[in-house]
Design a protein around this motif. Structure first.
Motif, PDB file in Angstrom:
ATOM      1  N   UNK A  18       1.033  -1.223   0.373  1.00 48.14           N
ATOM      2  CA  UNK A  18      -0.178   0.172   0.140  1.00 48.14           C
ATOM      3  C   UNK A  18       0.928   1.187  -0.090  1.00 48.14           C
ATOM      4  N   UNK A  19       2.187   1.327   0.599  1.00 42.91           N
ATOM      5  CA  UNK A  19       3.053   1.976   0.317  1.00 42.91           C
ATOM      6  C   UNK A  19       3.502   2.382  -0.553  1.00 42.91           C
ATOM      7  N   UNK A  20       3.490   1.415  -2.068  1.00 46.76           N
ATOM      8  CA  UNK A  20       4.727   2.011  -3.127  1.00 46.76           C
ATOM      9  C   UNK A  20       3.291   2.895  -3.633  1.00 46.76           C
ATOM     10  N   UNK A  21       1.621   2.913  -3.849  1.00 47.15           N
ATOM     11  CA  UNK A  21       0.232   2.927  -4.101  1.00 47.15           C
ATOM     12  C   UNK A  21       0.673   4.651  -4.724  1.00 47.15           C
ATOM     13  N   UNK A  22       1.268   5.137  -3.864  1.00 45.80           N
ATOM     14  CA  UNK A  22       1.499   6.165  -4.935  1.00 45.80           C
ATOM     15  C   UNK A  22       2.801   6.587  -5.313  1.00 45.80           C
ATOM     16  N   UNK A  23       3.735   6.066  -5.688  1.00 48.64           N
ATOM     17  CA  UNK A  23       4.584   6.369  -6.803  1.00 48.64           C
ATOM     18  C   UNK A  23       4.675   5.537  -8.276  1.00 48.64           C
ATOM     19  N   UNK A  24       6.246   6.140  -9.057  1.00 48.33           N
ATOM     20  CA  UNK A  24       5.897   7.015  -9.964  1.00 48.33           C
ATOM     21  C   UNK A  24       6.474   4.932 -10.607  1.00 48.33           C
ATOM     22  N   UNK A  25       6.908   4.833  -9.801  1.00 50.09           N
ATOM     23  CA  UNK A  25       7.426   3.242 -10.477  1.00 50.09           C
ATOM     24  C   UNK A  25       7.244   2.011  -9.059  1.00 50.09           C
ATOM     25  N   UNK A  26       7.272   0.741 -10.229  1.00 44.98           N
ATOM     26  CA  UNK A  26       7.043  -0.188  -9.503  1.00 44.98           C
ATOM     27  C   UNK A  26       8.363  -1.137  -8.955  1.00 44.98           C
ATOM     28  N   UNK A  27       8.449  -0.996  -7.649  1.00 45.32           N
ATOM     29  CA  UNK A  27       9.934  -1.866  -7.834  1.00 45.32           C
ATOM     30  C   UNK A  27      10.029  -2.899  -8.583  1.00 45.32           C
ATOM     31  N   UNK A  28      11.510  -3.390  -9.251  1.00 42.84           N
ATOM     32  CA  UNK A  28      11.503  -4.594 -10.128  1.00 42.84           C
ATOM     33  C   UNK A  28      10.729  -6.268  -9.391  1.00 42.84           C
ATOM     34  N   UNK A  29      10.625  -5.762  -8.291  1.00 41.31           N
ATOM     35  CA  UNK A  29      10.958  -7.517  -7.325  1.00 41.31           C
ATOM     36  C   UNK A  29       9.031  -8.048  -7.813  1.00 41.31           C
ATOM     37  N   UNK A  30       8.252  -6.570  -7.914  1.00 43.38           N
ATOM     38  CA  UNK A  30       7.173  -6.848  -8.810  1.00 43.38           C
ATOM     39  C   UNK A  30       6.516  -7.403  -9.648  1.00 43.38           C
ATOM     40  N   UNK A  31       7.617  -6.803 -10.638  1.00 44.75           N
ATOM     41  CA  UNK A  31       7.873  -6.765 -11.526  1.00 44.75           C
ATOM     42  C   UNK A  31       7.242  -7.978 -12.526  1.00 44.75           C
ATOM     43  N   UNK A  32       7.272  -8.507 -13.571  1.00 48.10           N
ATOM     44  CA  UNK A  32       6.383  -9.584 -14.894  1.00 48.10           C
ATOM     45  C   UNK A  32       7.579  -9.035 -15.639  1.00 48.10           C
ATOM     46  N   UNK A  33       9.594  -9.673 -15.686  1.00 43.35           N
ATOM     47  CA  UNK A  33      10.050  -8.963 -15.931  1.00 43.35           C
ATOM     48  C   UNK A  33      10.284  -9.416 -17.545  1.00 43.35           C
ATOM     49  N   UNK A  34       9.831 -10.706 -17.266  1.00 41.83           N
ATOM     50  CA  UNK A  34       9.243 -11.691 -18.953  1.00 41.83           C
ATOM     51  C   UNK A  34       8.706 -11.623 -19.978  1.00 41.83           C
ATOM     52  N   UNK A  35       7.314 -11.568 -19.952  1.00 42.03           N
ATOM     53  CA  UNK A  35       6.440 -11.574 -20.645  1.00 42.03           C
ATOM     54  C   UNK A  35       5.654 -10.575 -19.930  1.00 42.03           C
ATOM     55  N   UNK A  36       5.254  -9.357 -20.564  1.00 44.02           N
ATOM     56  CA  UNK A  36       4.439  -8.435 -20.479  1.00 44.02           C
ATOM     57  C   UNK A  36       3.074  -9.014 -20.699  1.00 44.02           C
ATOM     58  N   UNK A  37       3.180  -9.259 -22.031  1.00 46.83           N
ATOM     59  CA  UNK A  37       2.214 -10.096 -22.386  1.00 46.83           C
ATOM     60  C   UNK A  37       1.292 -10.858 -22.188  1.00 46.83           C
ATOM     61  N   UNK A  38       1.600 -11.719 -20.778  1.00 48.31           N
ATOM     62  CA  UNK A  38       1.491 -12.622 -20.657  1.00 48.31           C
ATOM     63  C   UNK A  38      -0.010 -11.634 -19.317  1.00 48.31           C
ATOM     64  N   UNK A  39       0.537 -10.749 -19.270  1.00 47.75           N
ATOM     65  CA  UNK A  39      -0.454  -9.936 -18.121  1.00 47.75           C
ATOM     66  C   UNK A  39      -1.978  -8.924 -19.073  1.00 47.75           C
ATOM     67  N   UNK A  40      -1.993  -9.681 -20.103  1.00 48.71           N
ATOM     68  CA  UNK A  40      -3.135  -8.833 -21.055  1.00 48.71           C
ATOM     69  C   UNK A  40      -4.007  -9.339 -20.931  1.00 48.71           C
ATOM     70  N   UNK A  41      -5.044  -9.522 -20.477  1.00 51.35           N
ATOM     71  CA  UNK A  41      -6.640 -10.040 -20.870  1.00 51.35           C
ATOM     72  C   UNK A  41      -6.780 -10.597 -22.754  1.00 51.35           C
ATOM     73  N   UNK A  42      -6.839 -11.603 -22.649  1.00 52.23           N
ATOM     74  CA  UNK A  42      -7.565 -11.580 -24.006  1.00 52.23           C
ATOM     75  C   UNK A  42      -8.582 -11.843 -24.381  1.00 52.23           C
ATOM     76  N   UNK A  43      -9.178 -11.075 -25.901  1.00 49.97           N
ATOM     77  CA  UNK A  43     -11.099 -10.826 -25.751  1.00 49.97           C
ATOM     78  C   UNK A  43     -11.670 -12.227 -25.302  1.00 49.97           C
ATOM     79  N   UNK A  44     -12.590 -12.371 -25.319  1.00 57.74           N
ATOM     80  CA  UNK A  44     -13.360 -13.838 -24.316  1.00 57.74           C
ATOM     81  C   UNK A  44     -14.239 -14.412 -25.662  1.00 57.74           C
ATOM     82  N   UNK A  45     -14.755 -13.671 -26.396  1.00 59.52           N
ATOM     83  CA  UNK A  45     -15.612 -14.268 -27.263  1.00 59.52           C
ATOM     84  C   UNK A  45     -16.712 -14.572 -26.918  1.00 59.52           C
ATOM     85  N   UNK A  46     -17.602 -13.135 -25.452  1.00 62.46           N
ATOM     86  CA  UNK A  46     -18.315 -13.099 -24.618  1.00 62.46           C
ATOM     87  C   UNK A  46     -19.133 -14.264 -23.501  1.00 62.46           C
ATOM     88  N   UNK A  47     -17.491 -15.106 -23.291  1.00 62.95           N
ATOM     89  CA  UNK A  47     -18.214 -16.001 -22.658  1.00 62.95           C
ATOM     90  C   UNK A  47     -18.525 -15.298 -20.895  1.00 62.95           C
TER      91      UNK A  47
END
Ligand code: AKG
Ligand code: FE2
Length: 358
Positions: A18-47
């Protein structure tokens, strides 16, 4: 992949998420540094996961509703329920009062801090357990429900915290029995079968996901299945929970519905039912502008209970999973990489490519 990080480091280095919520940047330990795409929602065909209206559960509509829950547990492993037995005002109040808890100054919250995952009541930051991956963007509060809970060490502020937390948990415990009975009937078992074996332990876990300056680079919870028997989840109106649609392999957003619970099958239910009720991979994305709160009640067997495919539910396919006691299952689950359904796949006797990912 980031190095293995311990939950205590998050506290030492950052205080809380919670104390990090107001910062500009997220510390690396939280970051998905391999595949950012993994984090994006794929269109779900309305299901969407099914919504079951439980009015009439104890009357003329019982058979029909049992059937809806059975079908949802088999196809999705997830469904929402509305018009259930938990009073709506308890749901509103607990979300409000628990949010107020997280909004208190750090020194107040730290009175309840513990690293011990078995503590009967505790506040924690980051994610419990070691991680092979990035840290989860959340703080939490967890308690073990008991018929007569010792609330003497619970917070006196916010006002009504104790009263509403107890009332809510009692009501969820009753709902749990009702659901377990219906799910038993859906399998053609005696009404009490699932409740007796899979229902005795209730641990309630409040997740507080602060808003995040780089929301598409972190997870509130990375893709996982729940290791327990069923989960009863209350969420606020922000949204962020996504479920793997087994049919199309896409991520489906779980829409927020006032006074609904999201119900999902956990690994123990999948093992016992020999794969009929499915424990499904889900994940939580966080929001750039809004904090989100959810309260998960994890229903489990006792630690010594051996869970294996029920002979009553094993057909010609034979047993598909190795049995184990729940304590050892949890040790294996948290001791290994938590990723999609990796751990339950590892106890399969006959790997079925069907559930394998990538
Ligand atoms: O916050 C949510 O919507 C779900 C949380 C979750 O999956 C979990 O705590 O296991
Ligand atoms: Fe979960």
């Amino acid at each position: 992949m980031v190095a293995v990080t311990e939950v205590a480091d998050v506290r030492k280095n950052y205080g809380s998420v919670m104390q990090l919520a107001g910062e500009q940047k997220v510390p690396d330990v939280f970051k998905l540094n391999d595949k950012i795409e993994e984090c994006r929602t794929v269109a779900a065909g309305g299901r969407a996961i099914p919504v079951v209206d439980l009015s009439g559960l104890h009357g003329e509509k019982r058979a029909e509703l049992v059937e809806q829950m059975r079908a949802a547990s088999e196809e999705w492993g997830f469904f929402q329920i509305v018009n259930h037995s938990v009073p709506g005002e308890y749901m509103d109040e607990i979300l409000k009062v628990h949010t107020e808890f997280f909004e208190m100054p750090m020194e107040e919250k730290m009175k309840y801090y513990s690293d011990d995952v078995r503590a009967p009541f505790k506040y924690g930051v980051g994610q419990v357990a070691t991680s092979y991956h990035e840290q989860a963007w959340k703080d939490h509060l967890t308690l073990l429900y008991q018929e007569k809970m010792d609330t003497s060490k619970w917070p006196k502020v916010p006002a009504r915290f104790i009263e509403i937390t107890e009332a809510y948990n009692h009501a969820v415990n009753k709902l749990k029995s009702e659901l377990m009975q219906a799910l038993s009937e859906g399998l053609g078992l005696q009404s009490n079968e699932l409740n007796d074996v899979f229902g005795p332990v209730q641990r309630t876990y409040t997740n507080f996901y602060p808003k995040c300056p780089e929301a598409d680079r972190v997870f509130g919870a990375r893709p996982h299945s729940d290791p327990n028997s069923i989960t009863i989840l209350l969420q606020d109106d922000v949204g962020g929970l996504e479920v793997r649609d087994l049919k199309y392999r896409e991520w489906v957003q779980v829409k927020t519905i006032p006074h609904a619970f999201v119900i999902n099958m956990g690994d123990q239910m999948e093992v016992f039912t020999n794969g009929k009720y499915r424990s499904i991979s889900h994940r939580v994305r966080v929001n750039p502008d809004k904090n989100r709160i959810s309260i998960a009640s994890f229903i489990s067997p006792l630690p010594r209970t051996v869970v294996e495919p029920s002979p009553l539910l094993v057909g010609e396919e034979g047993p598909l999973y190795k049995g184990d006691n729940f304590r050892d299952y949890l040790l294996g689950f948290y001791g290994n990489d938590i990723n999609e359904k990796l751990y339950i796949e590892s106890i399969k006797l006959k790997p079925s490519g069907q559930l394998q990912l990538k």
